[in-house]
Design a protein around this motif. Structure first.
Motif, PDB file in Angstrom:
ATOM      1  N   ASN A  32      -9.624 -15.156 -19.293  1.00 35.66           N
ATOM      2  CA  ASN A  32      -8.717 -16.055 -19.479  1.00 35.66           C
ATOM      3  C   ASN A  32      -8.355 -16.520 -17.916  1.00 35.66           C
ATOM      4  N   TYR A  33      -9.085 -16.282 -17.178  1.00 33.06           N
ATOM      5  CA  TYR A  33      -8.795 -17.638 -15.575  1.00 33.06           C
ATOM      6  C   TYR A  33      -9.494 -18.306 -15.322  1.00 33.06           C
ATOM      7  N   ALA A  34      -9.302 -18.643 -14.184  1.00 37.20           N
ATOM      8  CA  ALA A  34      -9.905 -19.602 -13.576  1.00 37.20           C
ATOM      9  C   ALA A  34     -10.329 -20.724 -12.226  1.00 37.20           C
ATOM     10  N   GLY A  35     -11.860 -19.270 -12.546  1.00 44.81           N
ATOM     11  CA  GLY A  35     -12.101 -19.169 -11.756  1.00 44.81           C
ATOM     12  C   GLY A  35     -11.925 -18.469 -10.155  1.00 44.81           C
ATOM     13  N   TRP A  36     -12.430 -18.055  -9.000  1.00 42.58           N
ATOM     14  CA  TRP A  36     -12.025 -17.781  -7.913  1.00 42.58           C
ATOM     15  C   TRP A  36     -11.709 -18.416  -6.896  1.00 42.58           C
ATOM     16  N   THR A  37     -10.874 -17.998  -5.760  1.00 45.46           N
ATOM     17  CA  THR A  37     -10.672 -18.521  -4.774  1.00 45.46           C
ATOM     18  C   THR A  37     -10.658 -17.925  -3.721  1.00 45.46           C
ATOM     19  N   ILE A  38     -10.767 -18.233  -2.247  1.00 46.27           N
ATOM     20  CA  ILE A  38     -10.632 -17.070  -1.236  1.00 46.27           C
ATOM     21  C   ILE A  38     -10.307 -15.921  -0.574  1.00 46.27           C
ATOM     22  N   PRO A  39     -10.270 -14.918  -0.598  1.00 53.98           N
ATOM     23  CA  PRO A  39      -9.351 -14.155  -0.078  1.00 53.98           C
ATOM     24  C   PRO A  39      -8.001 -14.617   0.435  1.00 53.98           C
ATOM     25  N   LEU A  40      -7.177 -14.408  -0.419  1.00 56.62           N
ATOM     26  CA  LEU A  40      -5.636 -14.681   0.149  1.00 56.62           C
ATOM     27  C   LEU A  40      -5.340 -13.013   1.151  1.00 56.62           C
ATOM     28  N   ASP A  41      -4.342 -13.372   1.974  1.00 56.79           N
ATOM     29  CA  ASP A  41      -3.409 -13.083   2.347  1.00 56.79           C
ATOM     30  C   ASP A  41      -3.233 -11.459   1.653  1.00 56.79           C
ATOM     31  N   TYR A  42      -2.865 -10.383   2.450  1.00 52.98           N
ATOM     32  CA  TYR A  42      -2.091  -9.369   1.695  1.00 52.98           C
ATOM     33  C   TYR A  42      -1.597  -8.408   2.000  1.00 52.98           C
ATOM     34  N   GLN A  43      -0.843  -9.095   3.143  1.00 51.48           N
ATOM     35  CA  GLN A  43       0.866  -8.627   3.355  1.00 51.48           C
ATOM     36  C   GLN A  43       1.722  -8.502   3.302  1.00 51.48           C
ATOM     37  N   SER A  44       2.266  -9.069   2.177  1.00 48.82           N
ATOM     38  CA  SER A  44       3.162  -9.439   1.159  1.00 48.82           C
ATOM     39  C   SER A  44       2.946  -7.834   0.461  1.00 48.82           C
ATOM     40  N   VAL A  45       1.856  -7.545   0.343  1.00 44.13           N
ATOM     41  CA  VAL A  45       1.761  -5.610  -0.824  1.00 44.13           C
ATOM     42  C   VAL A  45       2.124  -5.219   0.327  1.00 44.13           C
ATOM     43  N   HIS A  46       1.193  -5.252   1.575  1.00 44.05           N
ATOM     44  CA  HIS A  46       1.648  -4.268   2.676  1.00 44.05           C
ATOM     45  C   HIS A  46       3.168  -3.780   2.668  1.00 44.05           C
ATOM     46  N   ASP A  47       3.966  -5.067   2.853  1.00 42.42           N
ATOM     47  CA  ASP A  47       5.651  -5.280   3.495  1.00 42.42           C
ATOM     48  C   ASP A  47       5.945  -4.224   2.279  1.00 42.42           C
ATOM     49  N   LEU A  48       5.631  -4.261   0.695  1.00 42.39           N
ATOM     50  CA  LEU A  48       6.367  -3.875  -0.365  1.00 42.39           C
ATOM     51  C   LEU A  48       6.502  -2.171  -0.270  1.00 42.39           C
ATOM     52  N   PHE A  49       4.963  -2.331   0.103  1.00 41.67           N
ATOM     53  CA  PHE A  49       4.208  -0.071  -0.059  1.00 41.67           C
ATOM     54  C   PHE A  49       5.309   0.402   1.259  1.00 41.67           C
ATOM     55  N   LYS A  50       5.869  -0.534   2.218  1.00 40.55           N
ATOM     56  CA  LYS A  50       6.331   0.556   3.846  1.00 40.55           C
ATOM     57  C   LYS A  50       7.688   0.137   2.812  1.00 40.55           C
ATOM     58  N   GLU A  51       8.618  -0.643   2.271  1.00 38.43           N
ATOM     59  CA  GLU A  51       9.840  -0.542   2.100  1.00 38.43           C
ATOM     60  C   GLU A  51       9.458   0.563   0.977  1.00 38.43           C
ATOM     61  N   LEU A  52       8.808   0.662  -0.044  1.00 36.07           N
ATOM     62  CA  LEU A  52       9.066   1.690  -0.336  1.00 36.07           C
ATOM     63  C   LEU A  52       8.834   3.315  -0.510  1.00 36.07           C
ATOM     64  N   GLN A  53       8.114   2.773   1.020  1.00 35.84           N
ATOM     65  CA  GLN A  53       7.608   3.951   1.897  1.00 35.84           C
ATOM     66  C   GLN A  53       5.918   5.045   0.037  1.00 35.84           C
ATOM     67  N   LEU A  54       5.574   3.803   0.158  1.00 38.30           N
ATOM     68  CA  LEU A  54       4.157   4.316  -0.882  1.00 38.30           C
ATOM     69  C   LEU A  54       3.191   4.625   0.074  1.00 38.30           C
ATOM     70  N   PRO A  55       2.358   5.885  -0.590  1.00 37.51           N
ATOM     71  CA  PRO A  55       0.561   5.482   0.102  1.00 37.51           C
ATOM     72  C   PRO A  55      -0.334   4.010   0.386  1.00 37.51           C
ATOM     73  N   PRO A  56      -0.325   3.641   1.178  1.00 34.35           N
ATOM     74  CA  PRO A  56      -0.787   4.306   2.723  1.00 34.35           C
ATOM     75  C   PRO A  56       0.814   4.777   3.502  1.00 34.35           C
ATOM     76  N   TYR A  57       1.353   4.282   3.262  1.00 37.60           N
ATOM     77  CA  TYR A  57       2.815   4.428   4.300  1.00 37.60           C
ATOM     78  C   TYR A  57       3.682   4.953   3.820  1.00 37.60           C
ATOM     79  N   GLU A  58       3.138   6.499   3.339  1.00 40.10           N
ATOM     80  CA  GLU A  58       4.818   6.997   3.140  1.00 40.10           C
ATOM     81  C   GLU A  58       5.754   7.485   4.259  1.00 40.10           C
ATOM     82  N   TYR A  59       4.575   7.573   5.375  1.00 40.59           N
ATOM     83  CA  TYR A  59       5.925   7.623   6.795  1.00 40.59           C
ATOM     84  C   TYR A  59       5.213   6.653   7.768  1.00 40.59           C
ATOM     85  N   SER A  60       6.411   5.928   8.030  1.00 40.22           N
ATOM     86  CA  SER A  60       6.332   4.763   8.674  1.00 40.22           C
ATOM     87  C   SER A  60       7.189   5.029  10.414  1.00 40.22           C
TER      88      SER A  60
END
Length: 719
Positions: free
Chosen positions: A270-298
């Motif tokens: 149920n997918y349509a192939g693959w693309t080049i690796p995207l930027d996952y900075q938005s995921v890092h920002d989410l973890f920093k905001e929620l203080q989840l690993p690996p950003y428990e202590y920012s």
């Protein structure tokens, strides 16, 4: 189903490629967010595709549950990993994995390389329309590490001041997306959160109806047509593990990027192939905001932060230091007090030991005396110097009461030292310094050290000379009382016995006169004279037998025991009672077992018991019509080497008021009785190690029963 069959048909040529012996097995770990079987069915065709386009390698899919992902990467159990972006970010920091491609997801005919989360409830819940309405409701997410199934929704709720852990009435995890959807559909929870495209996929599979659900906090994006409640984040990355070679990773990346969007393997997943690796900075920002690993202590980690984070450890350390200081002070004080207490206890121990009236000695494992109290020296005449360090058995316990040697290996004190079993001996002898012995009772108890190892035993003994003397006097008094009772019984039976003796004497006199007349006539026949003389002899023997029984019954018995036949004793008693039985109109029924066991007893005492019980039975039938007066005496051999004697009557029975006290002294049912007969009988039977009791008759009357043990010789003969 028909679509899956079509894909399997198209992939059959790929699957049928045989694995060569030299092919290297490559494992692809895939997050199983919808269940193991669904994951395997969706991604096995992709592994088959890679096996075909990359020669020399055989790829296989390894479905992983959320808790299984981290150890699989940590311990090198997989070579490539396909997980959600949140798990990828943590694996990238911890284990240095590298993304080589990003998934183009296919849902409802739309291709997306980003996804989000969906917060939803049932469409009939009118009370839940916005994020603010979630407060106080039950919530279910997929997993604590699920990005689309929990963490995205958590970020949106946090912006509205909501905390799912604190503000929900109940908060749980379903483990897989489909379980969360089913829980909301079935009403088990109020609200659920899953990643985008889950609702659409389940609707296409006819597992749910989209109209039954309502999206909370809906967001609209012209380029993203799926239902969502959160911001968008890049799709799942396909990553290589640290130990995987860059050369192989490059080949896999090229193969994935070259996969057509309509390839059967892509359709199966149920997918349509693959693309080049995207930027996952938005995921890092989410973890920093929620203080989840690996950003428990920012930010900067200050002393205040350390105190705030580790305050309980600091408190425990402070408490421990204070506790240790107090304990050190307390232990020092205890040591001083223990020294004083030890000295005091030693004095008390000596005082208590010497204040006990019983003799006490300590014995080590070799049988040598280790301590003794004052009573020990006073009773035996041995001084402490005579006892300490010397063998106690050779001093106190070397000879038995009969003068035979007492071997050390049979000494109970030695036995206690070696098997650690306490012992109590109720009758033995110890020897004094002057060579005399005295009866004792004593106990031997093992002594153990701090490691519970037996180091000896302690013996506590008591001189029982006075007790044995008193017991002998009591026994003599009992014998005297029984003798008096027999004399009293004989007094009551005197007239009947006189009548019994008078009959044979009269017959003797009559026959003697007849014999004289025949001799004086001068023409008597010798045979007739002999016949008369034989009658005289028989009557004399009868009278002699009665007198013998009478003398035996009234004499004061000797303490020697003898083997007696209970059946013979019963016949002797019936002989003494014949006149009384005839006068009372009583029928006697004897049921005596022929092979009855021999009893070691005092003959005259058993006589007295049977006579007392038989006379009581006769007197109990005074008010019964003459035809119904029956005295039954039965003897039987009982199990465990006992003889049972039963004496029953057909009288009026026992008065319930005295039934429980029948064997107590001075308790009687007779108008002129003294109440001593049954009490004396009980004492005699118990002195012979037997037991006496009363039973109700089968129809009327009373049955007295006593049991006597058979003699040891009889037991050995039977054995």
């Amino acid at each position: 189903m028909w679509r899956r069959l079509l894909w399997l048909f198209l992939l059959l040529p790929l699957v049928s490629v045989p694995l060569r012996a030299e092919d290297q097995l490559i494992r692809i770990g895939v997050l199983s967010h919808r269940g193991y079987q669904a994951t395997y069915d969706a991604w096995s065709p992709t592994a088959t595709y890679l096996s075909r386009v990359i020669p020399g390698h055989e790829f296989e899919v390894v479905p992983l549950d959320f808790p299984e992902v981290d150890p699989a990467v940590k311990f090198g159990q997989v070579d490539f990993i396909l997980v959600n972006p949140g798990i990828y970010v943590n694996l990238e920091v911890r284990y240095r994995i590298s993304r080589i491609a990003t998934l183009n997801n296919l849902a409802g005919g739309h291709v997306n390389n980003v996804f989000g989360g969906v917060i939803f409830t049932r469409s009939d819940r009118r009370d839940i329309n916005t994020l603010d309405d979630l407060k106080g409701k039950s919530l279910m997410a997929v997993d604590v590490t699920s990005l689309g199934g929990f963490q995205m929704a958590w970020r949106e709720m946090r912006t509205r001041g909501l905390d799912p852990y604190r503000d929900s009435s109940s908060f749980s995890f379903g483990g897989i997306h489909d379980e969360v959807v089913r829980a909301v559909r079935d009403g088990r929870v109020d609200v659920g959160t899953v990643r985008t495209d889950i609702l659409e996929r389940m609707a296409i599979a006819h597992e749910i109806n989209l109209e039954d659900f309502k999206v909370i906090n809906p967001k609209v994006n012209p380029g993203f047509l799926l239902n969502r409640s959160t911001r968008l984040y890049p799709e799942w990355p396909f990553s290589k593990v640290l130990h995987t070679s860059n050369e192989l990773a490059q080949k896999v990346a090229v193969a994935l990027l070259n996969m057509p969007s309509s390839h059967p393997a892509a359709r199966a997943g149920n997918y349509a192939g693959w693309t080049i690796p995207l930027d996952y900075q938005s995921v890092h920002d989410l973890f920093k905001e929620l203080q989840l690993p690996p950003y428990e202590y920012s930010g900067r980690f200050t002393l205040a932060d350390a105190i705030k984070k580790y305050w309980y450890w600091l408190l425990i350390a402070l408490f421990f230091l204070v506790f240790m200081l107090l304990m050190t002070t307390w232990v020092s004080r205890l040591n001083r007090e223990l020294k004083k207490a030890k000295q005091y206890l030693e004095r008390q121990y000596e005082l208590i030991l010497n204040s006990v009236a019983d003799g006490i000695i300590g014995v080590d494992m070799d049988g040598n005396t280790t301590f003794a109290n004052r009573a020990m020296t006073q009773i035996t005449g041995w001084s402490l110097a005579d006892l300490i360090g010397r063998n106690q058995h050779q001093i106190l316990h070397h000879t038995r009461a009969d003068g035979t040697s007492h071997p050390a290996d049979q000494c109970p004190v030695y036995a206690t030292c070696h098997d650690q079993i306490p012992r109590y001996v109720d009758d033995d002898v110890f020897w004094k310094k002057d060579g005399s012995c005295f009866p004792v009772e004593y106990s031997s108890t093992p002594i153990r050290d701090e490691q519970f190892k037996t180091v000896g035993s302690v013996v506590v003994f008591r001189d029982i000379s006075d007790r044995k003397r008193i017991s002998e006097e009591a026994r003599q008094h009992q014998d005297d009382l029984a003798h008096v009772a027999r004399l009293s019984t004989m007094g009551e039976m005197a007239s009947g016995i006189a009548h019994e003796i008078n009959q044979p004497l009269t017959a003797i006199a009559t026959n003697a006169h007849a014999c004289i007349r025949m001799l004086e006539s001068g023409h008597s026949e010798t045979e007739r004279v002999i016949d008369v003389m034989e009658r005289i002899g028989a009557q004399a023997a009868r009278a002699g037998e009665i007198i013998r029984h009478l003398r035996q019954f009234v004499k004061k018995e000797q303490p020697e025991l003898s083997q007696i036949d209970v059946n013979e004793v019963i016949n002797e008693v019936i002989t003494l009672l014949r006149t009384e039985i005839r006068r009372a109109g009583v029928k006697v029924v004897l049921d005596l077992e022929d092979s009855i066991g021999m009893v070691l007893a005092l003959h005259v005492q058993i006589d007295q018991v049977i006579l007392n019980l038989a006379r009581n039975a006769i007197e109990a039938m005074d008010e019964v019509p003459e035809g119904a007066r029956v005295l039954s005496i039965t003897t039987r051999n009982e199990p465990e080497h006992y003889v049972r004697v039963s004496i029953s009557d057909t009288g009026t029975g026992l008065d319930p008021a005295v039934a429980d006290q029948l064997f107590n002294p001075f308790v009687t049912t007779k108008p002129n009785g003294m109440g001593l007969g049954l009490s004396i009988s009980q004492g005699i039977i118990e002195a012979h190690k037997g037991r006496i009791f009363v039973e109700s008759g089968e129809q009327r009357g009373v049955r007295f029963v006593f049991l006597l043990p058979t003699s040891e010789e009889e037991i050995q003969n039977h054995e």
